[in-house]
Design an enzyme around this catalytic site. Structure first.
Site, PDB file in Angstrom:
ATOM      1  N   GLU A 277     -47.441  -3.210  -7.334  1.00 33.43           N
ATOM      2  CA  GLU A 277     -46.380  -3.380  -8.398  1.00 33.43           C
ATOM      3  C   GLU A 277     -46.358  -2.753 -10.043  1.00 33.43           C
ATOM      4  O   GLU A 277     -45.852  -1.316 -10.169  1.00 33.43           O
ATOM      5  CB  GLU A 277     -45.117  -2.883  -7.514  1.00 33.43           C
ATOM      6  CG  GLU A 277     -44.297  -2.773  -5.945  1.00 33.43           C
ATOM      7  CD  GLU A 277     -44.574  -0.891  -5.925  1.00 33.43           C
ATOM      8  OE1 GLU A 277     -44.791  -0.842  -7.010  1.00 33.43           O
ATOM      9  OE2 GLU A 277     -44.958  -1.236  -4.768  1.00 33.43           O
TER      10      GLU A 277
ATOM     11  N   GLU B  70     -45.063   5.094  -1.255  1.00 32.80           N
ATOM     12  CA  GLU B  70     -46.425   5.506  -1.076  1.00 32.80           C
ATOM     13  C   GLU B  70     -48.037   6.295   0.173  1.00 32.80           C
ATOM     14  O   GLU B  70     -48.595   6.241  -0.153  1.00 32.80           O
ATOM     15  CB  GLU B  70     -47.142   5.126  -2.379  1.00 32.80           C
ATOM     16  CG  GLU B  70     -47.719   3.443  -2.022  1.00 32.80           C
ATOM     17  CD  GLU B  70     -46.898   2.023  -2.052  1.00 32.80           C
ATOM     18  OE1 GLU B  70     -45.362   2.337  -1.990  1.00 32.80           O
ATOM     19  OE2 GLU B  70     -46.830   1.515  -1.579  1.00 32.80           O
TER      20      GLU B  70
ATOM     21  N   TYR C  73     -42.742  -5.692 -10.640  1.00 35.48           N
ATOM     22  CA  TYR C  73     -42.895  -4.001 -11.100  1.00 35.48           C
ATOM     23  C   TYR C  73     -42.729  -4.168 -12.840  1.00 35.48           C
ATOM     24  O   TYR C  73     -43.736  -3.848 -13.754  1.00 35.48           O
ATOM     25  CB  TYR C  73     -41.594  -3.122 -10.240  1.00 35.48           C
ATOM     26  CG  TYR C  73     -41.582  -2.721  -9.344  1.00 35.48           C
ATOM     27  CD1 TYR C  73     -41.425  -3.825  -8.473  1.00 35.48           C
ATOM     28  CD2 TYR C  73     -41.714  -1.636  -8.656  1.00 35.48           C
ATOM     29  CE1 TYR C  73     -40.963  -3.351  -6.819  1.00 35.48           C
ATOM     30  CE2 TYR C  73     -41.132  -1.231  -7.200  1.00 35.48           C
ATOM     31  CZ  TYR C  73     -41.112  -2.558  -6.622  1.00 35.48           C
ATOM     32  OH  TYR C  73     -41.286  -1.806  -5.630  1.00 35.48           O
TER      33      TYR C  73
ATOM     34  N   ASP D 270     -40.662  -8.791   2.282  1.00 36.81           N
ATOM     35  CA  ASP D 270     -39.203  -8.412   1.501  1.00 36.81           C
ATOM     36  C   ASP D 270     -38.422  -8.803   0.475  1.00 36.81           C
ATOM     37  O   ASP D 270     -37.787  -8.207  -0.654  1.00 36.81           O
ATOM     38  CB  ASP D 270     -38.518  -6.917   2.608  1.00 36.81           C
ATOM     39  CG  ASP D 270     -39.044  -6.533   3.487  1.00 36.81           C
ATOM     40  OD1 ASP D 270     -40.201  -6.141   2.993  1.00 36.81           O
ATOM     41  OD2 ASP D 270     -39.038  -5.759   4.612  1.00 36.81           O
TER      42      ASP D 270
ATOM     43  N   HIS E  56     -44.267   7.261 -10.173  1.00 38.90           N
ATOM     44  CA  HIS E  56     -44.796   6.446  -9.731  1.00 38.90           C
ATOM     45  C   HIS E  56     -45.380   6.161  -7.693  1.00 38.90           C
ATOM     46  O   HIS E  56     -47.063   5.575  -8.052  1.00 38.90           O
ATOM     47  CB  HIS E  56     -43.279   5.319  -9.257  1.00 38.90           C
ATOM     48  CG  HIS E  56     -43.464   3.951  -8.954  1.00 38.90           C
ATOM     49  ND1 HIS E  56     -43.842   3.179  -9.630  1.00 38.90           N
ATOM     50  CD2 HIS E  56     -43.770   3.595  -7.507  1.00 38.90           C
ATOM     51  CE1 HIS E  56     -43.277   2.122  -8.660  1.00 38.90           C
ATOM     52  NE2 HIS E  56     -43.705   2.054  -7.849  1.00 38.90           N
ATOM     53  N   GLU E  57     -44.901   7.436  -7.232  1.00 38.97           N
ATOM     54  CA  GLU E  57     -45.223   7.309  -5.778  1.00 38.97           C
ATOM     55  C   GLU E  57     -47.222   7.542  -6.361  1.00 38.97           C
ATOM     56  O   GLU E  57     -47.707   6.911  -5.432  1.00 38.97           O
ATOM     57  CB  GLU E  57     -44.919   7.859  -5.450  1.00 38.97           C
ATOM     58  CG  GLU E  57     -43.644   7.724  -4.938  1.00 38.97           C
ATOM     59  CD  GLU E  57     -43.417   5.709  -4.349  1.00 38.97           C
ATOM     60  OE1 GLU E  57     -44.426   5.495  -4.058  1.00 38.97           O
ATOM     61  OE2 GLU E  57     -42.058   5.342  -4.848  1.00 38.97           O
TER      62      GLU E  57
ATOM     63  N   HIS F 214     -49.181   4.651  -7.073  1.00 41.04           N
ATOM     64  CA  HIS F 214     -50.091   4.248  -6.056  1.00 41.04           C
ATOM     65  C   HIS F 214     -51.849   4.748  -5.410  1.00 41.04           C
ATOM     66  O   HIS F 214     -52.100   4.551  -5.035  1.00 41.04           O
ATOM     67  CB  HIS F 214     -48.901   4.197  -4.840  1.00 41.04           C
ATOM     68  CG  HIS F 214     -47.782   2.948  -5.481  1.00 41.04           C
ATOM     69  ND1 HIS F 214     -48.091   1.288  -5.375  1.00 41.04           N
ATOM     70  CD2 HIS F 214     -46.387   3.021  -5.046  1.00 41.04           C
ATOM     71  CE1 HIS F 214     -46.974   0.660  -5.653  1.00 41.04           C
ATOM     72  NE2 HIS F 214     -46.301   1.469  -5.850  1.00 41.04           N
TER      73      HIS F 214
HETATM   74 ZN    ZN Z   1     -44.093   1.130  -6.439  1.00 41.59          ZN
END
Ligand code: ZN
Length: 625
Positions: A340, A293, A403, A395, A317-318, A321
């Site tokens: 998320e 994003e 999410y 990560d 979705h992006e 953001h």
């Molecule tokens: Zn995302």
């Protein structure tokens, strides 16, 4: 090596090579973010000017970063930045508009997760620091592609992926989402390439080798983004467009034709879009994620170009953001679910506005399935929304859990308080925290004050602690349903017991979501002859829809269906999106002789994967360099 998390400069500080006149014993407050060496509580970076050459011949960026900062602590004697494997050549400081003077600097020991602290000594009055540096060819946040790895095959390509803590591998910076900054950049490329950034100033056509950008909105470092290659442009709407390699531009523009409608839908729900333009850059297929994003310029995988808009919820979705994540940002990676979970919830609201409740409902059902699958795999500590990532690479927290569990939590609040009230609450939340980085605790107190207050009856029934601080899903969590997917599941059951009822005849007309549901609801493993029946009827091995193909290849591996073997190899060599390749390699190493086969395929695929994809698959297949 144990990460130096207490904000102390670390053992390298004491090395005799660069005796710094800094007060090493001054009290340092514990940083909010355990994934950064930076000292924003003392000296906070406000603005960065990048001046960089893209050296495709050596696969490095080189030049300088000039950092403008404020002295939060007037007596602070050093600016501490995050770096990872950067070659630091020199440092200088200046007061106001004054001249530059050489500054002493020290690069701390390299922590395997955090990288090295770079400390620049600050004389009294210094307000700017300039660091001259170069990246290394293996920088974790950059991927340099050979011409052969692009669609056009004639020019190289470069793109960045800074989230979570990879910005430090290409810019010396305070790489914590709690620090927001503006930036400007002068970027030089070979003259035939176009450079773009998540910033203002992107060219829609003219090239020439020197590009200037500026980012007027304050963003955290993980949202800094750059790319260059043989890139064309097509407009989508008055404030949106798509960048891609020339041979991909038309298909991408057709696929993303609803972008402006999505922007309008999101604005109706959550207030104005505050980033001026919304453009999308379609990357070559090695991009390890679905999308990133980056503000003003979403980076997207070409695997969403299905030809029928069936996978464009990724763009929803992006785009979402632009409110959750970019406007209101997680202050640390433990608060990642604020980015998320909210975004997944909003993504489905945008899909509902643009494509209708049936489509949004199907995606919610599939999302809950993803969550259930993830819960089988995850350890308890990783099932917690407010996750503890100390001592780990952030990560590792990027599973489906933040999410889908986060989205389910917000949906449960919507159902309890009613949509009108919850929408009003969310809109107020984005206004209140706009351009700020907040913690889970900040959200909870805002929630109590602005949604819970005044309705103690309903509020008492919210299992807040269980949702946010405990593993698993509360028993009362919403269970999304979809009539269409229910019908498809019934057809799958009929087919599984040998009845080919009329249900299955609809397959050719089914949406991607219905097809996925059908495949997921079949027994596992299926016998090879049954897989062959499906393949003959629906051409699954040759499907060009990446979601369908990856699901089918997974089933083919489980059922030992040899006819899909060549397609599996082709898919894994062509595509680097981690969501697809990770489960396929995991399944591959489980089969008889699978590890040898996985290694043989991976040997061909690995040179084309992004460093993040390489890191993931190396571990799965036990790759020895
Ligand atoms: Zn995302």
């Amino acid at each position: 090596m144990v990460p130096s998390l207490d904000g102390s400069p670390g053992p390298g500080w004491a090395s005799a090579s660069l005796p710094l006149a800094m007060n090493a014993s001054a009290p340092v407050s514990r940083p909010l973010d355990v994934h950064s060496h930076a000292n924003p509580d003392e000296v906070r970076v406000l603005h960065v000017e990048l001046d960089l050459d893209m050296r495709f011949d050596r696969k490095v960026l080189e030049g300088s970063a000039t950092l403008h900062f404020e002295r939060v602590c007037p007596e602070a004697s050093a600016l501490r930045l995050d770096t990872r494997a950067l070659e630091i050549r020199s440092a200088a400081t200046a007061a106001g508009d004054g001249p530059w003077s050489t500054a002493r600097f020290e690069v701390g020991p390299a922590d395997p997760i955090l990288g090295s602290a770079l400390s620049v000594a600050l004389p009294p009055g210094a307000a700017r620091a300039r660091v001259s540096y170069a990246t290394r060819p293996g920088a974790s946040g950059l991927q340099w592609l050979e011409p052969a790895q692009t669609a056009g095959k004639r020019h190289p390509f470069l793109f960045s992926q800074s989230q979570a803590i990879h910005a430090r591998s290409w810019v010396p910076i305070q790489d914590t989402p709690s620090v927001r900054l503006t930036f400007a950049a002068t970027i030089r490329t070979p003259p035939e390439l176009l450079a773009v950034m998540g910033a203002a100033g992107n060219s829609t056509g003219s090239r020439g080798g020197t590009y200037r950008f500026h980012m007027p909105q304050r963003i955290p470092a993980y949202l800094m983004a750059i790319a260059a290659g043989d890139i064309g442009f097509a407009p989508l709407g008055p404030r949106s467009g798509v960048y891609a390699e020339p041979s991909v531009v038309a298909a991408a523009a057709a696929e993303f034709a609803d972008t402006e409608k999505m922007m309008e839908a999101a604005e109706r729900l959550y207030g104005p879009y505050r980033w001026d333009r919304y453009d999308i850059l379609v990357l070559p297929p090695s991009f390890p994620f679905g999308g990133m994003e980056n503000p003003r310029l979403t980076f997207a995988t070409p695997t969403v170009l299905a030809g029928d808009k069936s996978l464009v919820s990724l763009i929803a979705h992006e785009l979402a953001h632009s409110w959750s994540g970019n406007l209101v940002t997680n202050a640390t990676w433990s608060d990642f679910w604020l980015n998320e979970g909210f975004t997944t919830y909003i993504e489905r609201r945008i899909v509902e506005e643009v494509y209708g409740p049936e489509t949004a409902g199907m995606e919610a059902v599939l999302g809950r399935q993803d969550l259930e699958d993830e819960l089988v795999r995850l350890e308890d500590r990783d099932e917690i929304l407010h996750i503890d990532l100390s001592g780990r690479d952030p990560d590792e927290g990027a599973t489906r859990l933040p999410y889908e569990k986060g989205a389910l939590f917000l949906r449960s609040l919507e159902e309890l308080f009613g949509r009108a009230r919850f929408d009003q609450f969310l809109r107020g939340y984005f206004d209140h925290f706009a351009f700020q980085s907040i913690t889970t605790a900040d959200f909870v107190s805002y929630l109590r004050e602005h949604l819970f207050a005044g309705d103690s009856g309903k509020s008492a029934s919210v299992a807040l602690e269980e949702w946010i601080e405990r593993p698993g899903i509360p028993a009362a969590a919403p269970r999304p349903t979809s009539e269409a997917l229910h019908r498809v599941a019934a057809a799958a059951q009929e087919w599984a017991i040998g009845r080919t009822g009329p249900g299955l005849e609809g397959f050719p007309a089914w949406t991607t979501q219905e097809r996925l549901q059908f495949l997921r609801q079949l027994p596992s493993p299926l016998a090879p002859q049954r897989l062959a029946e499906l393949d003959e009827a629906f051409g699954l091995t040759s499907s060009r829809n990446a979601e369908i193909a990856s699901q089918w290849l997974l089933m083919s591996l489980r059922g030992d269906y040899a006819a899909a073997a060549a397609r599996l190899e082709e898919f894994l060599v062509a595509i680097g999106r981690r969501k697809f390749i990770k489960p396929l390699y995991e399944e591959l190493v489980k089969t008889g002789g699978g590890r040898a086969r996985a290694l043989a395929i991976y040997k061909k695929a690995r040179p084309g994967y992004h460093p993040i994809g390489v890191d993931t698959v190396d571990r799965i297949v036990g790759w020895q360099a």
